[in-house]
Design a protein around this motif. Structure first.
Motif, short mmCIF file in Angstrom:
data_model
loop_
_atom_site.label_atom_id
_atom_site.label_comp_id
_atom_site.label_asym_id
_atom_site.label_seq_id
_atom_site.Cartn_x
_atom_site.Cartn_y
_atom_site.Cartn_z
N PHE A 51 0.85 -1.18 0.00
CA PHE A 51 0.00 0.00 0.00
C PHE A 51 0.89 1.23 0.00
N GLY A 54 -2.48 7.28 0.71
CA GLY A 54 -3.80 7.46 0.14
C GLY A 54 -4.57 6.18 -0.03
N GLY A 55 -3.92 5.05 0.33
CA GLY A 55 -4.60 3.76 0.23
C GLY A 55 -4.46 3.07 -1.10
N SER A 56 -3.73 3.68 -2.03
CA SER A 56 -3.51 3.01 -3.31
C SER A 56 -2.55 1.85 -3.14
N THR A 57 -2.50 1.00 -4.14
CA THR A 57 -1.64 -0.18 -4.07
C THR A 57 -0.66 -0.22 -5.24
N VAL A 58 0.43 -0.90 -5.00
CA VAL A 58 1.44 -1.14 -6.03
C VAL A 58 1.70 -2.63 -6.06
N SER A 68 -3.41 -9.82 -5.57
CA SER A 68 -4.07 -8.61 -5.10
C SER A 68 -3.89 -8.46 -3.60
N SER A 70 -4.85 -6.60 -0.05
CA SER A 70 -5.96 -5.92 0.60
C SER A 70 -5.70 -5.87 2.09
#
Length: 122
Positions: A51, A54-58, A68, A70
Motif C-alpha cells: 500500500f 492514500g490507500g492506493s496499491t502497487v 491482489s 488488501s
C-alpha cells in the motif's frame, strides 16, 4: 512488543490459488504501510505488493493481474490473494509493516514476519 504473524502458505498446483494473511499485534500506535515481499532460493528478496499513501496499491510486474493486496484496518491485517499461480511464484513470502509503537510513536520502524512458504508444483 510488536509481532507480525503470517499464515496461509502451502503447496498448490500451477493455476491454483492461495490467500496469505498477516496480522500485526502488540503495542501498536499506528501502522503506516504494510507490504508483501518474497524470496526464492538463490534470489534477492523482492517486493510483491504494498500500500502507498492514500490507500492506493502497487503490485510487482511479475504478479500484476494475478495477485491482489488488501487489508482490514480494524484487525491490523493485510492479505495477499494469489491466483493463477505459477512455479516461478515459489518462494518464502514475508509480510512487512512500517509502524509506530506506543513506546516510540514519533519514530516509525520496519517489522518483518517470520515468512510463510508457498510452493507451486504439480
Amino acid at each position: 512488543q510488536v509481532q507480525l504473524v503470517e499464515s496461509g502458505g502451502g503447496l498448490v498446483q500451477p493455476g491454483g490459488s492461495l490467500r496469505l494473511s498477516c496480522a500485526a499485534s502488540g503495542s501498536i500506535f499506528r501502522i503506516d504501510v504494510m507490504a508483501w515481499y518474497r524470496q526464492a532460493p538463490g534470489k534477492q528478496r523482492e517486493l510483491v505488493a504494498r500500500f502507498i499513501s492514500g490507500g492506493s496499491t502497487v503490485h510487482g510486474d511479475s504478479v500484476k493481474g494475478r495477485f491482489s493486496i488488501s487489508r482490514d484496518n480494524a484487525k491490523n491485517t493485510v492479505y495477499l490473494q494469489m491466483d493463477t499461480l505459477r512455479p516461478e511464484d515459489t518462494a518464502v513470502y514475508y509480510c512487512k509493516a512500517r509502524l509506530r509503537s506506543t513506546a516510540t510513536p514519533l519514530f516509525p520502524r520496519d517489522y518483518w514476519g517470520q515468512g510463510t512458504q508457498v510452493t507451486v508444483s504439480s
